[in-house]
Design a protein around this motif. Structure first.
Motif, PDB file in Angstrom:
ATOM      1  N   VAL A  41     -39.299  45.681 -16.277  1.00 21.53           N
ATOM      2  CA  VAL A  41     -39.670  44.395 -16.878  1.00 21.53           C
ATOM      3  C   VAL A  41     -40.897  43.822 -16.171  1.00 21.53           C
ATOM      4  CG1 VAL A  41     -38.943  41.991 -17.143  1.00 21.53           C
ATOM      5  CG2 VAL A  41     -37.401  43.838 -17.804  1.00 21.53           C
ATOM      6  N   ALA A  42     -40.945  43.978 -14.851  1.00 24.55           N
ATOM      7  CA  ALA A  42     -42.097  43.479 -14.102  1.00 24.55           C
ATOM      8  C   ALA A  42     -43.378  44.207 -14.514  1.00 24.55           C
ATOM      9  CB  ALA A  42     -41.848  43.645 -12.598  1.00 24.55           C
ATOM     10  N   LEU A  43     -43.302  45.526 -14.684  1.00 21.62           N
ATOM     11  CA  LEU A  43     -44.474  46.291 -15.110  1.00 21.62           C
ATOM     12  C   LEU A  43     -44.881  45.901 -16.528  1.00 21.62           C
ATOM     13  CD1 LEU A  43     -43.669  49.852 -13.702  1.00 21.62           C
ATOM     14  CD2 LEU A  43     -45.320  48.191 -12.832  1.00 21.62           C
ATOM     15  N   ALA A  44     -43.887  45.746 -17.403  1.00 22.25           N
ATOM     16  CA  ALA A  44     -44.192  45.331 -18.782  1.00 22.25           C
ATOM     17  C   ALA A  44     -44.852  43.956 -18.788  1.00 22.25           C
ATOM     18  CB  ALA A  44     -42.913  45.318 -19.615  1.00 22.25           C
ATOM     19  N   SER A  45     -44.368  43.088 -17.917  1.00 24.17           N
ATOM     20  CA  SER A  45     -44.965  41.745 -17.834  1.00 24.17           C
ATOM     21  C   SER A  45     -46.397  41.816 -17.327  1.00 24.17           C
ATOM     22  CB  SER A  45     -44.125  40.858 -16.915  1.00 24.17           C
ATOM     23  OG  SER A  45     -42.804  40.721 -17.399  1.00 24.17           O
ATOM     24  N   ALA A  46     -46.660  42.707 -16.361  1.00 26.27           N
ATOM     25  CA  ALA A  46     -48.021  42.845 -15.838  1.00 26.27           C
ATOM     26  C   ALA A  46     -48.986  43.289 -16.935  1.00 26.27           C
ATOM     27  CB  ALA A  46     -48.028  43.839 -14.679  1.00 26.27           C
ATOM     28  N   TYR A  47     -48.576  44.292 -17.708  1.00 26.08           N
ATOM     29  CA  TYR A  47     -49.420  44.740 -18.815  1.00 26.08           C
ATOM     30  C   TYR A  47     -49.550  43.646 -19.864  1.00 26.08           C
ATOM     31  CZ  TYR A  47     -50.067  49.610 -17.435  1.00 26.08           C
ATOM     32  OH  TYR A  47     -50.465  50.753 -16.796  1.00 26.08           O
ATOM     33  N   GLY A  48     -48.447  42.952 -20.147  1.00 27.07           N
ATOM     34  CA  GLY A  48     -48.489  41.883 -21.134  1.00 27.07           C
ATOM     35  C   GLY A  48     -49.433  40.774 -20.746  1.00 27.07           C
ATOM     36  N   ILE A  49     -49.396  40.368 -19.477  1.00 29.43           N
ATOM     37  CA  ILE A  49     -50.302  39.315 -18.998  1.00 29.43           C
ATOM     38  C   ILE A  49     -51.756  39.779 -19.077  1.00 29.43           C
ATOM     39  CG2 ILE A  49     -51.010  38.025 -16.948  1.00 29.43           C
ATOM     40  CD1 ILE A  49     -48.059  37.930 -16.140  1.00 29.43           C
ATOM     41  N   ALA A  50     -52.010  41.032 -18.646  1.00 37.21           N
ATOM     42  CA  ALA A  50     -53.384  41.544 -18.663  1.00 37.21           C
ATOM     43  C   ALA A  50     -53.946  41.565 -20.076  1.00 37.21           C
ATOM     44  CB  ALA A  50     -53.408  42.949 -18.058  1.00 37.21           C
ATOM     45  N   TYR A  51     -53.155  42.016 -21.028  1.00 38.01           N
ATOM     46  CA  TYR A  51     -53.644  42.104 -22.407  1.00 38.01           C
ATOM     47  C   TYR A  51     -53.767  40.722 -23.044  1.00 38.01           C
ATOM     48  CZ  TYR A  51     -53.690  47.168 -22.886  1.00 38.01           C
ATOM     49  OH  TYR A  51     -54.019  48.494 -22.785  1.00 38.01           O
ATOM     50  N   LEU A  52     -52.829  39.833 -22.720  1.00 39.78           N
ATOM     51  CA  LEU A  52     -52.911  38.480 -23.279  1.00 39.78           C
ATOM     52  C   LEU A  52     -54.142  37.752 -22.751  1.00 39.78           C
ATOM     53  CD1 LEU A  52     -51.404  36.494 -25.113  1.00 39.78           C
ATOM     54  CD2 LEU A  52     -50.185  35.662 -23.090  1.00 39.78           C
ATOM     55  N   LEU A  53     -54.426  37.902 -21.453  1.00 41.82           N
ATOM     56  CA  LEU A  53     -55.625  37.281 -20.885  1.00 41.82           C
ATOM     57  C   LEU A  53     -56.894  37.885 -21.476  1.00 41.82           C
ATOM     58  CD1 LEU A  53     -54.642  36.937 -17.111  1.00 41.82           C
ATOM     59  CD2 LEU A  53     -54.829  35.116 -18.818  1.00 41.82           C
ATOM     60  N   ALA A  54     -56.850  39.201 -21.737  1.00 38.26           N
ATOM     61  CA  ALA A  54     -58.037  39.838 -22.331  1.00 38.26           C
ATOM     62  C   ALA A  54     -58.334  39.247 -23.701  1.00 38.26           C
ATOM     63  CB  ALA A  54     -57.810  41.353 -22.438  1.00 38.26           C
ATOM     64  N   VAL A  55     -57.301  39.046 -24.500  1.00 35.36           N
ATOM     65  CA  VAL A  55     -57.495  38.461 -25.822  1.00 35.36           C
ATOM     66  C   VAL A  55     -57.928  37.006 -25.709  1.00 35.36           C
ATOM     67  CG1 VAL A  55     -56.346  37.826 -27.982  1.00 35.36           C
ATOM     68  CG2 VAL A  55     -55.870  40.042 -26.911  1.00 35.36           C
TER      69      VAL A  55
END
Length: 597
Positions: free
Chosen positions: A329-343
């Motif tokens: 879940v922590a790794l998924a959250s890291a990717y989720g945050i990175a992609y959300l910030l990119a958008v």
């Protein structure tokens, strides 16, 4: 200029690579087979190879795979050194984790091979660049190509074995059995597997242009699915405020795995759309919108998964699997945050930022995976301490505690905890811990819990005559067998039992009802046939040496004098019928079942 020329020359072809990799694969597979095959036949009990054998075989197989994927004519010794390090790490980590086949089904192994799968394309890029440089197009291209090569090599191995068995069957037709006999030997199958895999890898890597074209075809096909998943995930997230999160918990206990699978799918499909570089990004607006929707959806999905995991932990405490879920879940959250910030920051040009984040997170995931593959952070010890605290504080009752998990899922920490609990001042906990420690598998522990649960449920449908008194637990356990009161929750049961009695007689209500039914006409002859169930009658139980057991009505052994009298009476023809007193169950004055004795 020279460096680019070397890389181009390598990709143009290296004729020695296919035979070299075929030989390497065959020798590595043979070494693994010799280490693990103990020469046991099907009639001999299986004995697991020693831990050092499994660890060595893992080191050889992993190192050979890393060398096969990483070797090029240019800087070939880099690949040899890299493969040696990878193999040594894999073998040592397996041995450090205790060895045995059990390790192969552990999350530690998944972490190790995830780290290796990420490290290989990073090494391939550094090798091509001649230093610690990682252009994203190269890293991403190698990663996708390795996946395609891996799948294609397994397919080729399947074809090789199918062809070998076909030729063996063909030769059998003319009486030549040599190939069939060879295929019955493990060492020959190992050579065939390793040689086939290595040859396929070498041949495909000689056609790097074709493989990369195939990789682009695969990503193009996957990209078409991005809008489908993207729209589906957005609809799901928009619906959550109206349905509520409780609908997720009510629908399934696998909420976290499903949500994490969606995040992984979103990550793969989004990257299939954005490609290795700006030049490879999909231009179709539908695909681009789908990828952006996936990028936005990942973090909310990870948050919901985190909430689901937190609820399970707060309700049932820590377990190794739940701690691994926390990591994912922590790794998924890291990717989720990175992609959300990119958008959020780049909007239409978010893909460039996402590619940078991919490369950065690749190093993080590889390092974290390697660390978690080692036993330095013991999830077993953390889980054991948490579960013991819940039990000893009274937060969970001993009968509700997951004893089988403590005994068989928490490793040595759980076993040590059982020994400690066996000395507990709480008599119930101590007795249960001693009982669980005596079992050699989780099913034996689960059967004890099931028997206790069924025995407790029996109280609700049990009628005790002539006086309603509590029935001992051990007697209730045997009463739940199919030939007693059974475990049908809707079937009442009557038991004749008195306080401190060493005998009990039980009969289920369904048996009484069947005996009370009217007979029906016999359509195949004359007269009537009964509606009662053959063999339906009372069950008799007796307490012997402190253990309740069913009395099967066996006849006591004959004495020598009785046996002699039987023989003499038979010879003299002295056969007669006599009335004898007998014990029998009567309901309302009507006999039910056979006499006891």
């Amino acid at each position: 200029m020279d460096e680019s020329h070397d890389v181009a020359r390598d990709r143009a072809g290296w004729r020695l690579r296919p035979p070299l990799l075929a030989l390497l694969g065959a020798l590595a597979a043979l070494a693994v087979q010799q280490l693990l095959d103990r020469g046991q036949s099907g009639t001999v009990s299986y004995i697991e190879p020693a831990a050092w054998r499994i660890a060595t075989a893992t080191a050889i197989g992993t190192g050979a795979g890393a060398l096969g994927f990483g070797m090029e004519r240019n800087r070939w010794w880099w690949a040899v050194l890299f493969a040696g390090v990878v193999g040594a790490f894999a073998g040592l980590i397996f041995y450090w984790n205790g060895g045995g086949w059990r390790v192969w089904s552990d999350w530690h192994t998944a972490s190790l091979f995830l780290a290796i799968a990420i490290a290989v394309p990073l090494f391939q890029t550094a090798r091509d660049q001649g230093g610690w440089r990682f252009p994203y197009p190269e890293v991403h291209g190698h990663a996708w190509t390795n996946v395609v090569l891996w799948c294609a090599c397994w397919l080729f191995v399947g074809v090789v074995f199918a062809l070998a068995w076909l030729l063996a069957a063909l030769f059998d037709l003319i009486g030549l059995h040599f190939l069939r006999d060879l295929l019955r030997h493990s060492w020959f199958n190992a050579l065939l597997f390793g040689g086939g895999f290595g040859a396929a890898l070498g041949l495909l890597r000689e056609r790097d242009t074709v493989v990369r074209l195939l990789q682009r075809v695969v990503t193009a096909v996957l990209a078409v699915l991005a809008p489908v998943l993207g729209v589906g995930l957005l609809i799901f997230l928009i619906s959550l405020p109206f349905t509520g999160l409780h609908a997720l918990w009510d629908a399934t206990k696998s909420t976290t795995p499903i949500l994490l699978s969606c995040v992984i799918g979103a990550l793969i499909l989004a990257n299939a759309v954005i490609g290795n570089s700006e030049e490879e990004e999909a231009t179709n607006p539908v695909l681009r919108f789908g990828a952006m929707a996936l990028a936005v959806a990942m973090f909310p999905l990870a948050v919901v998964a985190a909430n689901a995991t937190w609820l399970r932990v707060s309700q049932y405490g820590l377990t190794p699997d739940r701690l691994w879920a926390v990591v994912f879940v922590a790794l998924a959250s890291a990717y989720g945050i990175a992609y959300l910030l990119a958008v959020a920051r780049a909007r239409g040009r978010w893909a460039k930022r996402a590619r940078v984040s991919n490369l950065q997170l690749a190093f993080v995931v590889a390092g974290l995976g390697l660390f978690l593959a080692t036993p330095m952070l013991s999830f077993n010890a953390l889980s054991t301490a948490d579960q013991l605290a819940r039990l000893e504080s009274g937060k969970i009752a001993p009968e509700k505690f997951d004893w089988s998990a403590l005994a068989f899922d928490f490793g040595e920490s759980g076993k040590a905890a059982l020994k400690r609990l066996a000395r507990s001042k709480n008599a119930t906990i101590a007795a249960r811990a001693k009982d669980v420690a005596s079992k050699d598998n989780r099913w034996a522990v689960a059967s004890v819990d099931w028997e206790r649960s069924e025995a407790d449920l029996l109280v609700k449908r049990l009628r005790v005559l002539p006086v309603a008194i509590p029935v001992p637990l051990e007697l209730r356990k045997v009463l739940t067998n199919y030939d007693g009161c059974g475990n049908n929750g809707s079937d009442r049961c009557t038991i004749l039992y008195s306080a401190s009695s060493t005998e009990a007689i039980a009969i289920p209500q369904s048996c009484i009802d069947k005996n009370a039914q009217d007979p029906v006409p016999n359509t195949h002859g004359s007269g009537f046939i009964g509606r009662g169930w053959d063999g339906c009658g009372p069950a008799r139980y007796r307490l012997t040496a402190g253990i309740w057991g069913k009395v099967e009505g066996a006849v006591a052994p004959r004495s020598p004098a009785e046996r002699a009298a039987l023989k003499a009476g038979d010879a003299a023809g002295k056969v007669e019928i006599r009335p004898v007193p007998a014990r029998r169950v009567f309901i309302g004055g009507v006999p039910v079942g056979d006499p006891f004795e």
